[in-house]
Design a protein around this motif. Structure first.
Motif, PDB file in Angstrom:
ATOM      1  N   THR A  40       0.855  -1.185   0.000  1.00 32.95           N
ATOM      2  CA  THR A  40       0.000   0.000   0.000  1.00 32.95           C
ATOM      3  C   THR A  40       0.892   1.236   0.000  1.00 32.95           C
ATOM      4  O   THR A  40       1.966   1.238   0.595  1.00 32.95           O
ATOM      5  CB  THR A  40      -0.930   0.040   1.232  1.00 32.95           C
ATOM      6  OG1 THR A  40      -0.145  -0.116   2.415  1.00 32.95           O
ATOM      7  CG2 THR A  40      -1.958  -1.074   1.186  1.00 32.95           C
ATOM      8  N   ILE A 102      -6.435  -4.489  -5.929  1.00 27.54           N
ATOM      9  CA  ILE A 102      -7.800  -4.071  -5.641  1.00 27.54           C
ATOM     10  C   ILE A 102      -7.743  -2.604  -5.223  1.00 27.54           C
ATOM     11  O   ILE A 102      -6.696  -2.114  -4.808  1.00 27.54           O
ATOM     12  CB  ILE A 102      -8.473  -4.937  -4.556  1.00 27.54           C
ATOM     13  CG1 ILE A 102      -7.700  -4.871  -3.241  1.00 27.54           C
ATOM     14  CG2 ILE A 102      -8.623  -6.370  -5.008  1.00 27.54           C
ATOM     15  CD1 ILE A 102      -8.409  -5.569  -2.083  1.00 27.54           C
ATOM     16  N   THR A 103      -8.861  -1.920  -5.351  1.00 25.31           N
ATOM     17  CA  THR A 103      -8.918  -0.520  -4.958  1.00 25.31           C
ATOM     18  C   THR A 103      -9.734  -0.409  -3.680  1.00 25.31           C
ATOM     19  O   THR A 103     -10.867  -0.883  -3.609  1.00 25.31           O
ATOM     20  CB  THR A 103      -9.550   0.334  -6.068  1.00 25.31           C
ATOM     21  OG1 THR A 103      -8.792   0.146  -7.260  1.00 25.31           O
ATOM     22  CG2 THR A 103      -9.544   1.806  -5.700  1.00 25.31           C
ATOM     23  N   VAL A 104      -9.124   0.209  -2.666  1.00 21.78           N
ATOM     24  CA  VAL A 104      -9.773   0.431  -1.383  1.00 21.78           C
ATOM     25  C   VAL A 104      -9.698   1.925  -1.097  1.00 21.78           C
ATOM     26  O   VAL A 104      -8.602   2.481  -1.000  1.00 21.78           O
ATOM     27  CB  VAL A 104      -9.083  -0.369  -0.251  1.00 21.78           C
ATOM     28  CG1 VAL A 104      -9.729  -0.082   1.091  1.00 21.78           C
ATOM     29  CG2 VAL A 104      -9.089  -1.850  -0.556  1.00 21.78           C
ATOM     30  N   SER A 105     -10.846   2.562  -0.980  1.00 24.41           N
ATOM     31  CA  SER A 105     -10.905   4.008  -0.713  1.00 24.41           C
ATOM     32  C   SER A 105     -10.025   4.807  -1.679  1.00 24.41           C
ATOM     33  O   SER A 105      -9.194   5.612  -1.277  1.00 24.41           O
ATOM     34  CB  SER A 105     -10.502   4.307   0.725  1.00 24.41           C
ATOM     35  OG  SER A 105     -11.336   3.640   1.624  1.00 24.41           O
ATOM     36  N   SER A 106     -10.179   4.557  -2.950  1.00 26.28           N
ATOM     37  CA  SER A 106      -9.436   5.245  -4.016  1.00 26.28           C
ATOM     38  C   SER A 106      -7.929   5.005  -3.963  1.00 26.28           C
ATOM     39  O   SER A 106      -7.145   5.778  -4.511  1.00 26.28           O
ATOM     40  CB  SER A 106      -9.703   6.752  -3.977  1.00 26.28           C
ATOM     41  OG  SER A 106     -11.069   7.004  -4.141  1.00 26.28           O
ATOM     42  N   GLN A 107      -7.506   3.962  -3.292  1.00 28.27           N
ATOM     43  CA  GLN A 107      -6.086   3.631  -3.214  1.00 28.27           C
ATOM     44  C   GLN A 107      -5.896   2.196  -3.686  1.00 28.27           C
ATOM     45  O   GLN A 107      -6.603   1.287  -3.257  1.00 28.27           O
ATOM     46  CB  GLN A 107      -5.597   3.771  -1.778  1.00 28.27           C
ATOM     47  CG  GLN A 107      -4.134   3.478  -1.601  1.00 28.27           C
ATOM     48  CD  GLN A 107      -3.694   3.613  -0.145  1.00 28.27           C
ATOM     49  OE1 GLN A 107      -4.495   3.507   0.770  1.00 28.27           O
ATOM     50  NE2 GLN A 107      -2.417   3.843   0.050  1.00 28.27           N
ATOM     51  N   ASN A 108      -4.919   1.987  -4.581  1.00 33.19           N
ATOM     52  CA  ASN A 108      -4.629   0.642  -5.048  1.00 33.19           C
ATOM     53  C   ASN A 108      -3.867  -0.139  -3.982  1.00 33.19           C
ATOM     54  O   ASN A 108      -2.928   0.381  -3.380  1.00 33.19           O
ATOM     55  CB  ASN A 108      -3.801   0.671  -6.328  1.00 33.19           C
ATOM     56  CG  ASN A 108      -4.606   1.128  -7.515  1.00 33.19           C
ATOM     57  OD1 ASN A 108      -5.810   0.926  -7.575  1.00 33.19           O
ATOM     58  ND2 ASN A 108      -3.952   1.753  -8.472  1.00 33.19           N
ATOM     59  N   VAL A 109      -4.279  -1.360  -3.764  1.00 33.71           N
ATOM     60  CA  VAL A 109      -3.605  -2.277  -2.846  1.00 33.71           C
ATOM     61  C   VAL A 109      -3.171  -3.476  -3.677  1.00 33.71           C
ATOM     62  O   VAL A 109      -3.990  -4.159  -4.277  1.00 33.71           O
ATOM     63  CB  VAL A 109      -4.527  -2.717  -1.684  1.00 33.71           C
ATOM     64  CG1 VAL A 109      -3.788  -3.656  -0.756  1.00 33.71           C
ATOM     65  CG2 VAL A 109      -5.074  -1.509  -0.942  1.00 33.71           C
ATOM     66  N   HIS A 111      -1.407  -7.143  -4.321  1.00 41.05           N
ATOM     67  CA  HIS A 111      -1.226  -8.439  -3.678  1.00 41.05           C
ATOM     68  C   HIS A 111      -0.383  -9.316  -4.593  1.00 41.05           C
ATOM     69  O   HIS A 111      -0.739  -9.517  -5.756  1.00 41.05           O
ATOM     70  CB  HIS A 111      -2.576  -9.123  -3.446  1.00 41.05           C
ATOM     71  CG  HIS A 111      -3.492  -8.368  -2.553  1.00 41.05           C
ATOM     72  ND1 HIS A 111      -3.705  -8.721  -1.250  1.00 41.05           N
ATOM     73  CD2 HIS A 111      -4.244  -7.264  -2.771  1.00 41.05           C
ATOM     74  CE1 HIS A 111      -4.550  -7.876  -0.698  1.00 41.05           C
ATOM     75  NE2 HIS A 111      -4.902  -6.983  -1.612  1.00 41.05           N
TER      76      HIS A 111
END
Length: 122
Positions: A40, A102-109, A111
């Motif tokens: 992240t 994946i995108t979480v709260s407009s942030q790419n995470v 894996h």
């Protein structure tokens, strides 16, 4: 004298290779077949926070700090990119298997799934 110097140098070098830990376990001592690295972005930085999941127990209300790669001084290791982290894990005996984001709260995470070289079956 020269042999003693070389011996001490190699001994020190060997100790520093074991310095990176996750959850106080040296990376080379993690005895699992698969690990997942999760990257992240750090706030106001170009670097990433890398967490490693190898199935270890974590506390319910933990901040995730036990899954972060730490150096010999207990400080989080900074990575410039996921490729930097992938190269780091490759040097520690892991092989790339798969990746997804994946995108979480407009942030790419990011894996990345890795497999241990020492546990791979031919």
């Amino acid at each position: 004298m020269k042999k003693a110097f070389l011996f001490i140098t190699f001994l020190f070098y060997g100790l520093t290779l074991q310095a990176q830990t996750v959850n106080d376990v040296p990376l080379k001592d993690i005895d699992v077949e698969y690990v997942q690295i999760v990257g992240t972005s750090k706030l106001m930085s170009t670097k990433l926070t890398i967490e490693i999941d190898f199935g270890q127990k974590t506390k319910f209300f933990s901040s995730g700090k036990e899954t972060i790669v730490k150096d010999a001084d207990g400080k989080a290791v900074d990575f410039n990119s996921m490729i930097d982290a992938l190269n780091f894990m490759s040097k520690n005996g892991y092989i790339f298997v798969n990746a997804y984001a994946i995108t979480v709260s407009s942030q790419n995470v990011f894996h990345y799934l890795l497999r241990s070289e020492k546990n791979k079956s031919e």
